[in-house]
Write an enzyme that holds these catalytic residues in place. Structure first.
Site, PDB file in Angstrom:
ATOM      1  N   GLU A   1      43.332  33.000  39.421  1.00 42.92           N
ATOM      2  CA  GLU A   1      42.695  33.257  37.960  1.00 42.92           C
ATOM      3  C   GLU A   1      42.725  32.045  37.165  1.00 42.92           C
ATOM      4  O   GLU A   1      43.207  30.944  37.576  1.00 42.92           O
ATOM      5  CB  GLU A   1      44.012  34.200  37.252  1.00 42.92           C
ATOM      6  CG  GLU A   1      44.389  35.481  37.898  1.00 42.92           C
ATOM      7  CD  GLU A   1      45.401  36.097  37.133  1.00 42.92           C
ATOM      8  OE1 GLU A   1      45.234  37.476  37.261  1.00 42.92           O
ATOM      9  OE2 GLU A   1      46.504  35.670  36.811  1.00 42.92           O
TER      10      GLU A   1
ATOM     11  N   ASP B   1      47.321  34.367  27.946  1.00 38.21           N
ATOM     12  CA  ASP B   1      46.336  33.032  28.040  1.00 38.21           C
ATOM     13  C   ASP B   1      45.589  32.572  26.998  1.00 38.21           C
ATOM     14  O   ASP B   1      45.112  33.212  26.062  1.00 38.21           O
ATOM     15  CB  ASP B   1      45.136  33.235  29.099  1.00 38.21           C
ATOM     16  CG  ASP B   1      45.470  34.168  30.185  1.00 38.21           C
ATOM     17  OD1 ASP B   1      46.757  34.489  30.373  1.00 38.21           O
ATOM     18  OD2 ASP B   1      44.753  34.545  31.133  1.00 38.21           O
TER      19      ASP B   1
HETATM   20  C1  FRU Z   1      45.969  35.643  33.594  1.00 39.07           C
HETATM   21  C2  FRU Z   1      45.030  37.009  33.453  1.00 39.07           C
HETATM   22  C3  FRU Z   1      43.579  36.621  33.631  1.00 39.07           C
HETATM   23  C4  FRU Z   1      43.065  37.664  32.720  1.00 39.07           C
HETATM   24  C5  FRU Z   1      44.128  37.925  31.691  1.00 39.07           C
HETATM   25  C6  FRU Z   1      43.992  39.379  31.230  1.00 39.07           C
HETATM   26  O1  FRU Z   1      46.911  35.613  32.870  1.00 39.07           O
HETATM   27  O2  FRU Z   1      45.692  37.789  34.259  1.00 39.07           O
HETATM   28  O3  FRU Z   1      43.397  36.544  34.978  1.00 39.07           O
HETATM   29  O4  FRU Z   1      41.642  37.490  32.144  1.00 39.07           O
HETATM   30  O5  FRU Z   1      45.162  37.519  32.212  1.00 39.07           O
HETATM   31  O6  FRU Z   1      45.074  39.541  29.843  1.00 39.07           O
END
Ligand code: FRU
Length: 704
Positions: A250, A50
């Site tokens: 998320e 992300d």
């Molecule tokens: C989404 C996610 C988020 C988390 C991150 C961990 O892609 O699962 O929810 O903060 O990646 O790397």
């Protein structure tokens, strides 16, 4: 015009660029590996997911991101960092937040979050004239521990923390005296402390407070908090579940935008990552959006943004599996392990949460885990409506975990799950079997992973049930965890998305890096067909790297029109009339990244009959690393008022991004074509397409 080899022409024009690329290939850090994106951000090496902490300040765009400093798959989550002064050319900076205890004794990872410039030093981390930058993110604790703040966290807990920077985002200090500043989810969600993450923060002038939107991933809720100092947070409200709930929620974002550019008419949009359970036809991750109003405390979605779905009104319920009766008492014949059993009440021991069923009970064959096998056969009934509608979830195995319709001893319909505990509406068109006697059977013959099926609410109607459709921000398979910039002009909304998918993200064939970001996109709200929709356009700034624009107008394209060798990093604008449907014509589009014999290719086009844009990557080079990768994706796109379809396509060394119409439909997909796949052609299937306009530009590498 037709005999001219457009590719050759382009190549002559671009010879200069071509030579400099070959030169660059000699140096090690030249970003010229086979699948290395030329104008999409990638770290030189290692795993990225992300985008985080997107913030603009002092003429520089900062992009932090989920980064594993130690390898090419997810792990040791830290915040990588890159900067740019034009959103196009990026410079990789040193890691900004390194997993605590890295590499051998990691006690805290830094998951996704955002960054604000604390202009008035509300946090007290800075001093007059030197506003601190504050990052709020999710701390993930791999094990139970007592923290420097004295707070105790549990094994694998996710909690919200802050860090600050006094040097314009280069280095960061964790707020150890207080972290995590939001330790547990609020009541009644305290049991959700393993899935509480991804704070998106921004300053909200009308209430003169900070706002944080945080996801309760498994229960499909966004929690809205406010704060006056970025340290103490009060929960204001919750939002959800709505629309797509196939997987966890998320990476939320909430932001205002004027409708049709009218600043007196501002609406708010929420965007939410869903994983798995992305757009129809994709497997894995996707992003949905909601348009509504935000009063500083509560986000209220417009009714038009919410899609309830379900069977039509007036359906005749055949079996809803409610009430205290065994299958036998309902007239169903059970075999195997189902003999003597009854419908169950939702999630069974050892199972992930089962969602999407109606009432209190359903058929859930996870009785003795996946080991249970047997069949359930309904009492016979006469087919008298056009459709049989039902909810189904569980294992994806048409021969072993399925619901089937039997007439005269033969199976005339069968439907299986999708390896998800989420039940979705499915329908059988039974108009061909009117007045015949039928039985419905539910079978579970599988004992391995996903060896169970979930069924509920079987009903009869004259139209099919629909699912809780979502407003997808992008309809392709590789668009996730988008985040908008803080620090831009009030209504300038630039987002960047992770161009990968959790379904196969860890196995894409790139090295020594894994994952790229999309090109930055400007969001706005437009009224289209009486609905307010989020539209996207590529940031203006990328134009600086796009050149040698050549325009062709083709009076008529029949079957194939060869464009020759157009290269690997190109921008294509394609405009054509949509009026051909009347001639029974089915498809028009462009094949890109094709080998000279077109055995390898990626097709991007428009289906006139269904009014859908599509990307076909079933022959896009390396498709072997995941069985769900080679696929065909569709997105709805109505022709514009003057009956024209516009596709704006960005092709890079390992991706295609398509902006359809005014940007109300976008599709993003990774592809891994071979080196020599540089050819392109137009195709018109089922008839000719007239008045085609095409404009192809070579996009220059941002790394040379
Ligand atoms: C989404 C996610 C988020 C988390 C991150 C961990 O892609 O699962 O929810 O903060 O990646 O790397």
């Amino acid at each position: 015009m037709k005999s001219m080899n457009f590719g050759m022409l382009l190549k002559v024009l671009l010879l200069g660029a071509f030579v400099s690329q070959v030169d660059a290939a000699q140096s090690k850090e030249s970003y010229t590996e086979l699948y290395r994106p030329q104008y999409h951000y990638t770290p030189a090496q290692n795993w990225m997911n992300d985008p985080n902490g997107l913030v603009y300040a002092d003429g520089t765009y900062h992009m932090y991101y989920q980064y594993n400093p130690g390898g090419n798959t997810w792990g040791a989550m830290s915040w990588g960092h890159a900067t740019s002064d034009d959103l196009t050319h990026w410079k990789e900076e040193p890691v900004a937040l390194l997993a605590r205890g890295y590499p051998n004794n990691i006690t805290e990872m830094f998951f996704s979050g955002s960054v604000v410039i604390d202009e008035y030093n509300t946090s007290g981390f800075g001093r007059k004239g030197h506003p601190p930058w504050v990052a709020m993110y999710t701390s993930y604790y791999p094990s139970q521990q007592v923290l420097p703040s004295g707070k105790q966290v549990r094994d694998q807990q996710q909690a919200q923390s802050i860090s600050y920077s006094l040097d314009h985002g280069a280095t960061w200090t964790t707020y150890d005296d207080g972290n995590p500043i939001i330790l547990d989810p609020p009541s009644p969600y305290q049991d959700q402390y393993l899935d509480f993450r991804d704070p998106n923060i921004f300053w909200h002038q009308p209430i003169e407070k900070w706002v944080a939107v945080i996801s309760l991933a498994k229960v499909h809720k966004l929690l809205i908090y406010t704060s006056s100092n970025l340290k103490q947070w009060n929960m204001e409200s919750e939002f959800g579940p709505f629309n797509a709930v196939g997987g966890v929620w998320e990476c939320p974002n909430l932001f205002p935008l004027p409708v049709d550019g009218d600043k007196s008419k501002v609406k708010w949009a929420a965007i939410v990552g869903v994983n798995p359970g992305g757009p129809p036809g994709t497997v894995g991750s996707g992003i949905q959006n909601f348009v509504g109003d935000f009063n500083g405390s509560i986000f209220t979605p417009d009714p038009k943004s919410i899609h309830d779905g379900g069977p039509p009104d007036g359906s005749l319920i055949f079996e809803d599996f409610e009430g205290n009766r065994s299958f036998a008492d309902r007239g169903w014949v059970a075999t195997g392990d189902f003999i003597g059993t009854s419908p169950t009440a939702g999630t069974l021991p050892g199972q992930n949460p089962v969602t999407g069923f109606l009432g209190k009970q359903l058929v859930n064959t996870f009785l003795n885990g996946d080991l249970t096998t047997g069949t359930l056969t309904s009492p016979p009934f006469n087919v008298s409506y056009k459709y049989i509608n039902f909810l189904v979830g569980g294992g994806d195995n048409i021969n072993q975990t399925a619901i089937r319709l039997q007439i005269d001893g033969s199976i005339v319909h069968a439907t299986t799950g999708s390896n998800s505990e989420q039940l979705t509406w499915q329908s059988w068109d039974v108009s061909a079997f009117q007045n015949q006697s039928a039985v419905i059977e539910i079978i579970d013959l599988a004992t391995g992973g996903w060896g169970h099926i979930n069924v509920d609410e079987i009903s009869f109607a004259n139209s099919p049930a629909t699912n809780n459709n979502a407003n997808w921000l992008d309809w392709g398979p590789d668009f996730y965890a988008a985040q908008g910039y803080n620090g831009l002009a009030q209504y300038q909304r630039t987002i960047i998305s992770w161009m990968n998918n959790w379904q196969y993200g860890a196995t894409i064939p790139t090295s020594p890096w894994r994952s790229a970001m999309t090109i930055p996109r400007q969001l706005s709200l437009k009224t289209i067909d009486e609905s307010i929709v989020v539209v996207q356009q590529p940031e203006e700034s990328w134009k600086a790297i796009s050149r040698s624009r050549s325009v062709l107008t083709l009076p008529s394209v029949t079957n194939i029109y060869n464009l020759g060798d157009i290269g690997k990093a190109v921008e294509i604008q394609l405009t054509f009339p949509s009026t051909e449907a009347a001639n029974g014509k089915s498809e028009f589009g462009i094949t890109v990244r094709a080998s000279e014999d077109f055995s390898e290719q990626t097709r991007i086009g428009y289906d006139f009959t269904t009014q859908q844009v599509f990307i076909d990557r079933t022959k896009s080079g390396d498709i072997s690393f995941d069985s769900t990768f080679p696929s065909l994706y569709y997105a709805p796109l109505s022709p514009s008022l003057n009956n024209t379809v516009k596709l704006h396509i960005f092709v890079d060394w390992s991706s295609v991004e398509v902006f359809g119409g005014q940007g109300e439909t976008t599709m993003t997909a990774q592809i891994f074509p071979p080196e020599n796949a540089t050819y392109a052609q137009l195709f018109s299937e089922g008839g000719s397409t007239n008045d085609v306009q095409i404009c192809i530009s070579e996009v220059r590498s941002t790394w040379t």
